[in-house]
Design a protein around this motif. Structure first.
Motif, short mmCIF file in Angstrom:
data_model
loop_
_atom_site.label_atom_id
_atom_site.label_comp_id
_atom_site.label_asym_id
_atom_site.label_seq_id
_atom_site.Cartn_x
_atom_site.Cartn_y
_atom_site.Cartn_z
N GLU A 1 -16.97 21.48 -4.93
CA GLU A 1 -18.07 20.83 -5.64
C GLU A 1 -18.06 19.33 -5.35
OE1 GLU A 1 -16.07 20.26 -10.04
OE2 GLU A 1 -16.88 22.22 -9.55
N PRO A 2 -19.20 18.66 -5.57
CA PRO A 2 -19.23 17.22 -5.31
C PRO A 2 -18.50 16.47 -6.42
CG PRO A 2 -21.32 17.94 -6.24
CD PRO A 2 -20.50 19.19 -6.00
N PHE A 3 -18.08 15.24 -6.09
CA PHE A 3 -17.52 14.38 -7.12
C PHE A 3 -18.64 13.92 -8.03
CE2 PHE A 3 -14.09 13.94 -4.01
CZ PHE A 3 -12.98 14.05 -4.84
N MET A 4 -18.37 13.94 -9.32
CA MET A 4 -19.31 13.46 -10.32
C MET A 4 -18.72 12.22 -10.97
SD MET A 4 -21.79 15.58 -10.05
CE MET A 4 -22.80 15.27 -11.49
N SER A 5 -19.59 11.32 -11.43
CA SER A 5 -19.16 10.07 -12.05
C SER A 5 -19.80 9.88 -13.42
CB SER A 5 -19.56 8.87 -11.19
OG SER A 5 -18.80 8.81 -10.03
N CYS A 6 -19.07 9.17 -14.25
CA CYS A 6 -19.55 8.76 -15.55
C CYS A 6 -19.05 7.33 -15.76
CB CYS A 6 -19.00 9.70 -16.61
SG CYS A 6 -19.99 9.81 -18.09
N VAL A 7 -19.93 6.42 -16.17
CA VAL A 7 -19.57 5.00 -16.27
C VAL A 7 -19.69 4.53 -17.72
CG1 VAL A 7 -20.14 2.66 -15.53
CG2 VAL A 7 -20.35 4.56 -13.92
N THR B 1 -24.03 11.03 -16.48
CA THR B 1 -23.18 11.74 -15.53
C THR B 1 -24.05 12.01 -14.31
OG1 THR B 1 -21.99 12.79 -17.33
CG2 THR B 1 -21.74 13.77 -15.16
N LYS B 2 -23.54 11.63 -13.14
CA LYS B 2 -24.34 11.77 -11.92
C LYS B 2 -23.40 11.97 -10.74
CE LYS B 2 -24.49 6.77 -11.49
NZ LYS B 2 -23.99 6.22 -10.32
N PRO B 3 -23.93 12.48 -9.63
CA PRO B 3 -23.10 12.56 -8.43
C PRO B 3 -22.62 11.15 -8.05
CG PRO B 3 -25.11 13.83 -8.13
CD PRO B 3 -25.27 13.05 -9.41
N THR B 4 -21.38 11.05 -7.64
CA THR B 4 -20.82 9.76 -7.25
C THR B 4 -21.56 9.24 -6.03
OG1 THR B 4 -18.68 10.51 -8.07
CG2 THR B 4 -18.67 8.55 -6.67
N ASP B 5 -21.97 7.97 -6.09
CA ASP B 5 -22.75 7.42 -4.98
C ASP B 5 -21.89 7.26 -3.73
OD1 ASP B 5 -21.85 4.45 -4.71
OD2 ASP B 5 -22.26 4.66 -6.85
N GLU B 6 -22.54 7.27 -2.58
CA GLU B 6 -21.85 7.23 -1.29
C GLU B 6 -21.00 5.97 -1.10
OE1 GLU B 6 -21.55 9.68 0.99
OE2 GLU B 6 -22.63 10.92 -0.44
N ASP B 7 -21.49 4.82 -1.56
CA ASP B 7 -20.72 3.58 -1.42
C ASP B 7 -19.39 3.67 -2.16
OD1 ASP B 7 -22.68 2.45 0.17
OD2 ASP B 7 -23.63 1.37 -1.50
N THR B 8 -19.42 4.21 -3.38
CA THR B 8 -18.20 4.36 -4.16
C THR B 8 -17.27 5.38 -3.51
OG1 THR B 8 -19.37 3.76 -6.19
CG2 THR B 8 -17.26 4.90 -6.44
N GLU C 1 -17.01 6.05 -0.38
CA GLU C 1 -16.41 5.40 0.79
C GLU C 1 -15.33 4.40 0.36
OE1 GLU C 1 -17.78 2.45 4.36
OE2 GLU C 1 -19.17 4.05 3.78
N GLU C 2 -15.65 3.59 -0.64
CA GLU C 2 -14.69 2.58 -1.12
C GLU C 2 -13.42 3.24 -1.68
OE1 GLU C 2 -14.73 -1.29 -4.09
OE2 GLU C 2 -16.17 0.30 -4.45
N MET C 3 -13.56 4.39 -2.32
CA MET C 3 -12.43 5.07 -2.96
C MET C 3 -11.84 6.18 -2.09
SD MET C 3 -11.89 3.65 -5.88
CE MET C 3 -12.30 2.06 -5.15
N SER C 4 -12.23 6.28 -0.83
CA SER C 4 -11.81 7.40 0.03
C SER C 4 -10.30 7.58 0.11
CB SER C 4 -12.41 7.25 1.43
OG SER C 4 -11.90 6.07 2.04
N ASN C 5 -9.53 6.51 0.00
CA ASN C 5 -8.07 6.64 0.05
C ASN C 5 -7.48 7.24 -1.21
OD1 ASN C 5 -7.89 5.50 2.61
ND2 ASN C 5 -7.73 3.43 1.78
N TYR C 6 -8.26 7.30 -2.27
CA TYR C 6 -7.74 7.74 -3.57
C TYR C 6 -8.32 9.06 -4.05
CZ TYR C 6 -7.09 2.75 -3.10
OH TYR C 6 -6.80 1.52 -2.60
#
Length: 182
Positions: free
Chosen positions: A124-130, A146-153, A155-160
């Motif tokens: 499933e896709p990563f979901m985000s809540c802020v 709650t929404k799908p995590t945006d592509e920029d985030t 990419e920025e968090m890809s190592n984690y």
């Protein structure tokens, strides 16, 4: 006799109070790591998965703190519950942190904004809540999206980001009084 339903959303002053009575930065980080340990334990209890991982990264230059795990993760429906004051889905018999205030208090002690990025399976896709303190203070509304995590985030968090299930706690806008480098 008439029955009335009344909104008892906490006052936005509670954020200020949590900051004043909150944790020092070591305690706040420990609180979030403790939640990650609980998530790994829950995943193990369900699947016998035995390769638990917690990653902590504090970027002074980019003004964020990341705490990630490869635990059970949270579904789209569970994400907002993690941000609701006083709400916890944990069982007091097996896990710590059953009062539903630790993550919220820890995050406001550390930063101005908390984003939870999570999923329960690798399919499933990563979901985000802020939870952004400035938005809540301005609007007085404790609603979160709650929404799908945006592509920029992503990419920025890809190592984690965990390969399968798991959660990333992303704290941005670190409070100056908790920065260990000041």
């Amino acid at each position: 006799m008439t029955t009335f339903n009344n909104d008892i959303t906490p006052s936005t002053n509670i954020i200020r109070d949590w900051k004043r009575t909150g944790y020092d930065y070591e305690q706040a980080i420990f609180e979030i790591v403790d939640n990650a340990l609980d998530a790994i334990r829950q995943r193990f209890d369900k699947t016998k998965f035995s390769e638990g991982m917690i990653h902590v990264h504090w970027s002074y230059d980019d003004d964020y703190l990341v705490i990630s795990d490869n635990g059970c993760g949270m579904s789209e429906k569970e994400l907002p519950s993690a941000l609701k004051a006083g709400k916890s889905d944990k069982s007091s018999k097996t896990l710590t942190g059953v009062f539903g205030v630790g993550l919220k208090k820890a995050s406001v002690s550390l930063a101005k904004s908390l984003e939870i990025i999570s999923r329960t399976t690798g399919n499933e896709p990563f979901m985000s809540c802020v939870f952004d303190q400035s938005i809540i203070a301005k609007s007085g509304n404790w609603a979160v999206q709650t929404k799908p995590t945006d592509e920029d985030t992503l990419e920025e968090m890809s190592n984690y980001l965990p390969a399968a299930s798991g959660t990333v706690i992303l704290l941005r806008g670190m409070e100056e009084n908790v920065m260990p480098f000041h």
